[in-house]
Write a protein that holds these residues in place. Structure first.
Motif, PDB file in Angstrom:
ATOM      1  N   GLU A  69       0.846  -1.190   0.000  1.00 35.53           N
ATOM      2  CA  GLU A  69       0.000   0.000   0.000  1.00 35.53           C
ATOM      3  C   GLU A  69       0.880   1.239   0.000  1.00 35.53           C
ATOM      4  O   GLU A  69       1.718   1.434   0.880  1.00 35.53           O
ATOM      5  N   GLY A  70       0.706   2.079  -0.997  1.00 39.89           N
ATOM      6  CA  GLY A  70       1.515   3.281  -1.122  1.00 39.89           C
ATOM      7  C   GLY A  70       0.815   4.493  -0.554  1.00 39.89           C
ATOM      8  O   GLY A  70      -0.297   4.412  -0.021  1.00 39.89           O
ATOM      9  N   PRO A  71       1.417   5.646  -0.657  1.00 37.12           N
ATOM     10  CA  PRO A  71       0.801   6.886  -0.178  1.00 37.12           C
ATOM     11  C   PRO A  71      -0.413   7.252  -1.021  1.00 37.12           C
ATOM     12  O   PRO A  71      -0.540   6.854  -2.183  1.00 37.12           O
ATOM     13  N   GLU A  72      -1.326   8.034  -0.425  1.00 38.54           N
ATOM     14  CA  GLU A  72      -2.535   8.414  -1.129  1.00 38.54           C
ATOM     15  C   GLU A  72      -2.248   9.408  -2.247  1.00 38.54           C
ATOM     16  O   GLU A  72      -2.952   9.437  -3.255  1.00 38.54           O
ATOM     17  N   ASP A  73      -1.243  10.235  -2.080  1.00 36.35           N
ATOM     18  CA  ASP A  73      -0.901  11.203  -3.099  1.00 36.35           C
ATOM     19  C   ASP A  73      -0.288  10.492  -4.310  1.00 36.35           C
ATOM     20  O   ASP A  73       0.641   9.690  -4.174  1.00 36.35           O
ATOM     21  N   LEU A  74      -0.805  10.789  -5.506  1.00 40.11           N
ATOM     22  CA  LEU A  74      -0.354  10.093  -6.700  1.00 40.11           C
ATOM     23  C   LEU A  74       1.098  10.407  -7.031  1.00 40.11           C
ATOM     24  O   LEU A  74       1.837   9.539  -7.488  1.00 40.11           O
ATOM     25  N   GLU A  98     -13.871  14.474 -16.561  1.00 39.95           N
ATOM     26  CA  GLU A  98     -12.665  15.167 -17.024  1.00 39.95           C
ATOM     27  C   GLU A  98     -11.927  15.807 -15.860  1.00 39.95           C
ATOM     28  O   GLU A  98     -10.698  15.777 -15.789  1.00 39.95           O
ATOM     29  N   ARG A  99     -12.662  16.389 -14.933  1.00 39.03           N
ATOM     30  CA  ARG A  99     -12.035  17.032 -13.770  1.00 39.03           C
ATOM     31  C   ARG A  99     -11.377  16.000 -12.870  1.00 39.03           C
ATOM     32  O   ARG A  99     -10.275  16.225 -12.358  1.00 39.03           O
ATOM     33  N   GLU A 100     -12.034  14.880 -12.669  1.00 43.45           N
ATOM     34  CA  GLU A 100     -11.473  13.846 -11.803  1.00 43.45           C
ATOM     35  C   GLU A 100     -10.236  13.198 -12.428  1.00 43.45           C
ATOM     36  O   GLU A 100      -9.326  12.788 -11.711  1.00 43.45           O
ATOM     37  N   VAL A 141      -4.708  12.632 -12.650  1.00 39.71           N
ATOM     38  CA  VAL A 141      -3.985  11.474 -13.177  1.00 39.71           C
ATOM     39  C   VAL A 141      -3.242  11.855 -14.456  1.00 39.71           C
ATOM     40  O   VAL A 141      -2.088  11.453 -14.672  1.00 39.71           O
ATOM     41  N   THR A 142      -3.875  12.661 -15.278  1.00 41.90           N
ATOM     42  CA  THR A 142      -3.242  13.087 -16.525  1.00 41.90           C
ATOM     43  C   THR A 142      -1.958  13.867 -16.260  1.00 41.90           C
ATOM     44  O   THR A 142      -0.920  13.629 -16.898  1.00 41.90           O
ATOM     45  N   ARG A 143      -2.019  14.774 -15.328  1.00 46.95           N
ATOM     46  CA  ARG A 143      -0.848  15.608 -15.023  1.00 46.95           C
ATOM     47  C   ARG A 143       0.264  14.785 -14.386  1.00 46.95           C
ATOM     48  O   ARG A 143       1.436  14.919 -14.747  1.00 46.95           O
ATOM     49  N   GLU A 144      -0.074  13.940 -13.443  1.00 46.42           N
ATOM     50  CA  GLU A 144       0.944  13.204 -12.705  1.00 46.42           C
ATOM     51  C   GLU A 144       1.661  12.173 -13.576  1.00 46.42           C
ATOM     52  O   GLU A 144       2.863  11.959 -13.438  1.00 46.42           O
ATOM     53  N   PHE A 145       0.938  11.542 -14.480  1.00 48.06           N
ATOM     54  CA  PHE A 145       1.541  10.481 -15.279  1.00 48.06           C
ATOM     55  C   PHE A 145       1.912  10.944 -16.688  1.00 48.06           C
ATOM     56  O   PHE A 145       2.450  10.152 -17.475  1.00 48.06           O
ATOM     57  N   GLY A 146       1.619  12.185 -17.019  1.00 50.64           N
ATOM     58  CA  GLY A 146       1.991  12.711 -18.325  1.00 50.64           C
ATOM     59  C   GLY A 146       1.314  11.996 -19.481  1.00 50.64           C
ATOM     60  O   GLY A 146       1.953  11.706 -20.496  1.00 50.64           O
ATOM     61  N   LEU A 147       0.030  11.720 -19.360  1.00 53.81           N
ATOM     62  CA  LEU A 147      -0.699  10.997 -20.403  1.00 53.81           C
ATOM     63  C   LEU A 147      -0.975  11.901 -21.588  1.00 53.81           C
ATOM     64  O   LEU A 147      -1.182  13.107 -21.440  1.00 53.81           O
TER      65      LEU A 147
END
Length: 336
Positions: free
Chosen positions: A18-23, A46-48, A52-58
């Protein structure tokens, strides 16, 4: 965001932690430990999905497809990720209906993001099965990609078997002499053909993505696909073989249901011809006494045996004899 995240965990050496809650922290921890993070989402807005888009660079085009859904199965290769679209199929036994959902998979160097649309084909069972095979899970995000594709195609085989059973029952009903000509049968055949078409839309386009994942596609690097382990090619070839069996079954179902529809329409045509022959035969039998009665109803004085006492019974007897002769003639020819 919590309501759309079905599951999130970091995997190190094939084992879940189990990792941290922050992505951002989860991704950094996975990279530092040489593992990967797997996030499962269900119908995010889209907002939710923006975090994920920003953190993983999708890639924005892949993100747009993942949010809007209604995509064909496909494989897209971007600079920082791999994007695969699958269409899991669900068979409803009560209604004999086939419905397709969608699963979008983003694969990177140390992350796997799955986005699911529809209520069917949940991924919890796939995740649980993977967690019981640490050696496979140790292959990284490639293992996630393989496990989901394998589970989806295996379920295709089950659905194809169910459809074949339904088609056998429908075929038996079509050739039953008591109900084979029912109009309701034609409606059921057409509905079944629509179900096969829906199934085909999910299975047919997937052949090319699996071919590329198995190393046979027009992708650089000697036929390999970025972010996919080279040793995973035989596994994807195995999934591709299963998909080939499914597509062959779908083709056979489509041809057979078309043949059944043609046979049903031919049966309807033959029965209509039989009905017309019967009607024509009865009309011919009715025409003979009508003609005789019409002639004797003209009230002429000079008619054969008009003033004979037995003329009326004689005419009736002639009519009866002619009717019997016509009936036997039509019966021998199969018109009645």
């Amino acid at each position: 965001m919590r309501r759309v995240i079905v599951d999130c965990a970091i995997y190190r050496q094939g084992h879940r932690t189990e990792g941290p809650e922050d992505l951002s922290d989860a991704l950094a921890e996975a990279r530092a430990a040489g593992g990967f993070v797997w996030i499962g989402l269900h119908e995010p807005s889209e907002r939710e999905f923006d975090l994920v888009t920003r953190e993983f660079g999708l890639h924005p085009l892949a993100v747009e497809d993942a949010l809007k859904a209604h995509q064909r199965p496909k494989l897209e290769v971007y600079d920082d990720s791999l994007f695969l679209v699958l269409k899991p199929v669900v068979y409803e036994p009560r209604s004999d209906a086939v419905s397709a959902g969608e699963v979008m998979i983003f694969i990177g160097d140390c992350f796997a993001v799955t986005v699911r649309h529809g209520e069917g084909a949940p991924l919890a069972a796939v995740r649980h099965r993977l967690e019981e095979e640490p050696k496979l899970l140790d292959k990284g995000p490639t293992a996630v990609l393989y496990a989901i594709a394998d589970a989806t195609v295996d379920h295709y085989l089950e659905v194809a078997t169910e459809l074949q059973t339904d088609l056998d029952e429908l075929e038996a009903e079509v050739f039953r002499p008591d109900i084979g000509g029912s109009r309701n049968i034609a409606s059921r055949i057409y509905t079944f053909k629509r179900q096969v078409l829906e199934f085909r839309r999910a299975t047919g386009p997937l052949a090319l993505p699996l071919s590329r994942l198995s190393g046979n596609g027009p992708v650089g690097g000697g036929g390999g696909v970025p972010f996919v382990h080279d040793k995973a090619r035989p596994f994807f070839r195995d999934v591709g073989d299963h998909l080939t069996r499914v597509n062959e079954s779908v083709e056979a179902l489509d041809r057979l249901v078309s043949d059944i529809l043609s046979a049903h329409l031919a049966q309807m045509s033959v029965r209509q011809n039989d009905d017309m022959r019967k009607i024509s035969a009865w009309a011919a039998m009715a025409a003979v006494p009508t003609m005789i009665a019409g002639v004797y109803g003209m009230n002429f004085d000079h008619m054969p045996e008009l003033h004979w006492g037995w003329s009326y019974p004689a005419v009736i007897a002639v009519m009866a004899v002619l009717e019997v002769l016509l009936y036997r003639l039509f019966k021998r020819r199969g018109w009645l």
